[in-house]
Design a protein around this motif. Structure first.
Motif, mmCIF file in Angstrom:
data_model
loop_
_atom_site.group_PDB
_atom_site.id
_atom_site.type_symbol
_atom_site.label_atom_id
_atom_site.label_comp_id
_atom_site.label_asym_id
_atom_site.label_seq_id
_atom_site.Cartn_x
_atom_site.Cartn_y
_atom_site.Cartn_z
ATOM 1 N N VAL A 60 -16.901 -2.182 3.468
ATOM 2 C CA VAL A 60 -15.685 -1.753 4.160
ATOM 3 C C VAL A 60 -15.804 -1.936 5.671
ATOM 4 O O VAL A 60 -16.840 -1.615 6.262
ATOM 5 N N SER A 61 -14.755 -2.436 6.297
ATOM 6 C CA SER A 61 -14.719 -2.567 7.756
ATOM 7 C C SER A 61 -14.578 -1.184 8.389
ATOM 8 O O SER A 61 -13.831 -0.341 7.890
ATOM 9 N N CYS A 62 -15.295 -0.957 9.498
ATOM 10 C CA CYS A 62 -15.306 0.384 10.101
ATOM 11 C C CYS A 62 -14.217 0.592 11.136
ATOM 12 O O CYS A 62 -14.075 1.696 11.665
ATOM 13 N N GLY A 63 -13.440 -0.436 11.447
ATOM 14 C CA GLY A 63 -12.287 -0.257 12.327
ATOM 15 C C GLY A 63 -12.473 -0.815 13.723
ATOM 16 O O GLY A 63 -13.593 -0.976 14.211
ATOM 17 N N ASN A 64 -11.332 -1.102 14.349
ATOM 18 C CA ASN A 64 -11.314 -1.790 15.648
ATOM 19 C C ASN A 64 -10.757 -0.924 16.766
ATOM 20 O O ASN A 64 -9.824 -1.311 17.469
ATOM 21 N N GLY A 65 -11.327 0.263 16.944
ATOM 22 C CA GLY A 65 -10.935 1.119 18.048
ATOM 23 C C GLY A 65 -9.529 1.683 17.930
ATOM 24 O O GLY A 65 -8.903 1.632 16.873
ATOM 25 N N GLY A 66 -9.057 2.225 19.039
ATOM 26 C CA GLY A 66 -7.736 2.845 19.074
ATOM 27 C C GLY A 66 -6.802 2.086 19.996
ATOM 28 O O GLY A 66 -7.009 0.904 20.286
ATOM 29 N N SER A 116 -15.712 5.676 6.319
ATOM 30 C CA SER A 116 -16.484 6.865 6.670
ATOM 31 C C SER A 116 -16.794 7.777 5.483
ATOM 32 O O SER A 116 -17.426 8.825 5.669
ATOM 33 N N LEU A 117 -16.353 7.406 4.294
ATOM 34 C CA LEU A 117 -16.670 8.225 3.122
ATOM 35 C C LEU A 117 -18.183 8.214 2.896
ATOM 36 O O LEU A 117 -18.806 7.155 2.928
ATOM 37 N N PRO A 118 -18.789 9.370 2.652
ATOM 38 C CA PRO A 118 -20.261 9.479 2.639
ATOM 39 C C PRO A 118 -20.905 9.174 1.289
ATOM 40 O O PRO A 118 -21.756 9.924 0.811
ATOM 41 N N TYR A 119 -20.513 8.053 0.686
ATOM 42 C CA TYR A 119 -21.004 7.759 -0.657
ATOM 43 C C TYR A 119 -22.018 6.618 -0.642
ATOM 44 O O TYR A 119 -21.953 5.705 0.181
ATOM 45 N N ASP A 120 -22.934 6.678 -1.593
ATOM 46 C CA ASP A 120 -24.032 5.708 -1.646
ATOM 47 C C ASP A 120 -23.569 4.305 -2.016
ATOM 48 O O ASP A 120 -24.307 3.332 -1.809
ATOM 49 N N ASN A 121 -22.362 4.186 -2.582
ATOM 50 C CA ASN A 121 -21.880 2.865 -3.008
ATOM 51 C C ASN A 121 -20.942 2.229 -1.980
ATOM 52 O O ASN A 121 -20.137 1.358 -2.316
ATOM 53 N N ILE A 122 -21.040 2.672 -0.728
ATOM 54 C CA ILE A 122 -20.216 2.112 0.346
ATOM 55 C C ILE A 122 -21.119 1.595 1.464
ATOM 56 O O ILE A 122 -22.051 2.279 1.891
ATOM 57 N N ILE A 123 -20.857 0.367 1.921
ATOM 58 C CA ILE A 123 -21.494 -0.177 3.120
ATOM 59 C C ILE A 123 -20.405 -0.319 4.177
ATOM 60 O O ILE A 123 -19.435 -1.049 3.999
ATOM 61 N N SER A 124 -20.566 0.396 5.281
ATOM 62 C CA SER A 124 -19.603 0.351 6.384
ATOM 63 C C SER A 124 -20.108 -0.618 7.442
ATOM 64 O O SER A 124 -21.273 -0.556 7.846
ATOM 65 N N VAL A 125 -19.217 -1.520 7.910
ATOM 66 C CA VAL A 125 -19.660 -2.657 8.723
ATOM 67 C C VAL A 125 -18.981 -2.695 10.099
ATOM 68 O O VAL A 125 -17.757 -2.589 10.211
ATOM 69 N N ALA A 126 -19.814 -2.868 11.140
ATOM 70 C CA ALA A 126 -19.334 -3.034 12.514
ATOM 71 C C ALA A 126 -19.352 -4.512 12.895
ATOM 72 O O ALA A 126 -19.953 -5.344 12.206
ATOM 73 N N ASN A 127 -18.726 -4.839 14.023
ATOM 74 C CA ASN A 127 -18.576 -6.223 14.487
ATOM 75 C C ASN A 127 -19.501 -6.493 15.670
ATOM 76 O O ASN A 127 -19.355 -5.892 16.736
ATOM 77 N N ILE A 128 -20.456 -7.396 15.467
ATOM 78 C CA ILE A 128 -21.398 -7.748 16.528
ATOM 79 C C ILE A 128 -21.057 -9.111 17.114
ATOM 80 O O ILE A 128 -20.617 -10.013 16.401
ATOM 81 N N TYR A 175 -18.222 2.416 15.750
ATOM 82 C CA TYR A 175 -19.655 2.546 15.494
ATOM 83 C C TYR A 175 -19.922 3.972 15.038
ATOM 84 O O TYR A 175 -19.040 4.838 15.109
ATOM 85 N N GLY A 176 -21.133 4.238 14.567
ATOM 86 C CA GLY A 176 -21.482 5.591 14.153
ATOM 87 C C GLY A 176 -22.891 5.630 13.617
ATOM 88 O O GLY A 176 -23.206 4.940 12.645
ATOM 89 N N ALA A 177 -23.741 6.415 14.239
ATOM 90 C CA ALA A 177 -25.146 6.481 13.846
ATOM 91 C C ALA A 177 -25.314 6.982 12.420
ATOM 92 O O ALA A 177 -26.317 6.690 11.763
ATOM 93 N N ALA A 178 -24.331 7.725 11.930
ATOM 94 C CA ALA A 178 -24.409 8.257 10.566
ATOM 95 C C ALA A 178 -23.372 7.652 9.626
ATOM 96 O O ALA A 178 -23.563 7.655 8.408
ATOM 97 N N SER A 179 -22.285 7.116 10.171
ATOM 98 C CA SER A 179 -21.160 6.687 9.330
ATOM 99 C C SER A 179 -20.974 5.180 9.232
ATOM 100 O O SER A 179 -20.224 4.698 8.378
ATOM 101 N N LYS A 219 -26.317 3.261 17.015
ATOM 102 C CA LYS A 219 -24.933 2.819 16.803
ATOM 103 C C LYS A 219 -24.601 2.650 15.322
ATOM 104 O O LYS A 219 -23.463 2.869 14.905
ATOM 105 N N VAL A 220 -25.613 2.211 14.548
ATOM 106 C CA VAL A 220 -25.419 2.036 13.101
ATOM 107 C C VAL A 220 -26.650 2.582 12.374
ATOM 108 O O VAL A 220 -27.741 2.640 12.945
ATOM 109 N N VAL A 221 -26.460 2.969 11.126
ATOM 110 C CA VAL A 221 -27.525 3.601 10.337
ATOM 111 C C VAL A 221 -28.792 2.755 10.307
ATOM 112 O O VAL A 221 -29.903 3.253 10.530
ATOM 113 N N SER A 222 -28.634 1.461 10.019
ATOM 114 C CA SER A 222 -29.786 0.573 9.868
ATOM 115 C C SER A 222 -30.389 0.176 11.203
ATOM 116 O O SER A 222 -31.539 -0.267 11.261
#
Length: 246
Positions: A111-117, A134-146, A158-162, A230-233
């Motif tokens: 899932v894309s994590c979003g492009n700001g406000g 941002s759903l806290p489930y093990d079957n979701i990978i949330s992705v940022a844009n580098i 971004y989100g250190a936990a989400s 910025k990201v979990v990994s």
């Protein structure tokens, strides 16, 4: 009935392609698995081994829709045998039914994590969640844009936990309607990068589960100081390392 190519849950018919309004989804699909030939672009996966199930849940010029349509598409995909679901979409509105549908699914969601406000600047989704990323489930990978220089795009959330991982998402060339190609940018372009690697890994490693796919992709990511906190990994998607992970 007559769902040969998939289904349109936005209009409730079998017309999965509606023209230019489907540029976004066509672009994502190309990144994942555009065919390997002597023209255009090549998707991350080999389409001899990975198949795309096109399901339309959003529509109109703005690409909007309802949680109900997305839920129906997810349930349909799983029922028809899909393993990995790319969701290049997001909202600040929470739907309990959508959350439960994803939580109880056996699929892996990227899932894309979003492009700001409105400011055009990315924000911390640990504080201001974006769904479903941002759903806290093990079957979701949330992705940022580098970006190409190894820093997050200024409009990427971004989100250190989400947010789990970063992937290239700016000026990405892929397939668009009318047998053409075009550049698009955003976390919506970064998510299919991860989906493509996930599909390639899952088809290549017949000994692993979808849960293993997420673990491997995160653990094999290339760690960067710019992504620390910025990201979990703390890392960037690394297809080669993922395929060689033991």
């Amino acid at each position: 009935m007559d769902d040969i190519h998939g289904w349109n849950f936005y209009s409730n018919n079998n017309k999965v392609f509606s023209g230019s309004e489907d540029s976004h989804g066509t672009h994502a699909a190309g990144t994942i698995s555009a065919s390997r030939g002597s023209y255009g672009i090549t998707g991350i996966t080999d389409n001899n081994y990975v198949k795309i199930m096109p399901l339309k849940a959003l529509g109109g010029k703005e690409g909007v829709g309802s949680p109900d349509a997305v839920i129906k598409a997810i349930k349909y995909a799983e029922e028809k045998g899909a393993s990995i679901c790319n969701l290049s979409m997001g909202t600040t509105g929470y739907s309990e039914e959508l959350a439960q549908t994803m939580k109880n699914s056996h699929m892996l969601f990227v899932v894309s994590c979003g492009n700001g406000g409105v400011s055009g600047l990315g924000y911390n989704t640990d504080v201001y969640p974006v769904y479903p990323a941002s759903l806290p489930y093990d079957n979701i990978i949330s992705v940022a844009n580098i970006l190409f220089d190894g820093t997050l795009s200024k409009d990427s959330n971004y989100g250190a936990a989400s947010v789990d991982i970063a992937a290239p998402g700016t000026y990405i060339l892929s397939t668009i309607p009318d047998n053409s190609y075009g550049y698009m940018s955003g976390t919506s372009m970064a998510a299919p990068m991860v989906t493509g690697v996930a599909a390639m890994l899952y088809s290549y490693r017949t000994d692993i589960s979808l849960a293993d796919v997420k673990t491997i992709i995160l653990n094999s990511s290339r760690k960067l100081d710019t992504l620390s906190g910025k990201v979990v990994s703390g890392g960037l998607l690394d297809a080669y390392s993922a395929l060689n992970w033991h």
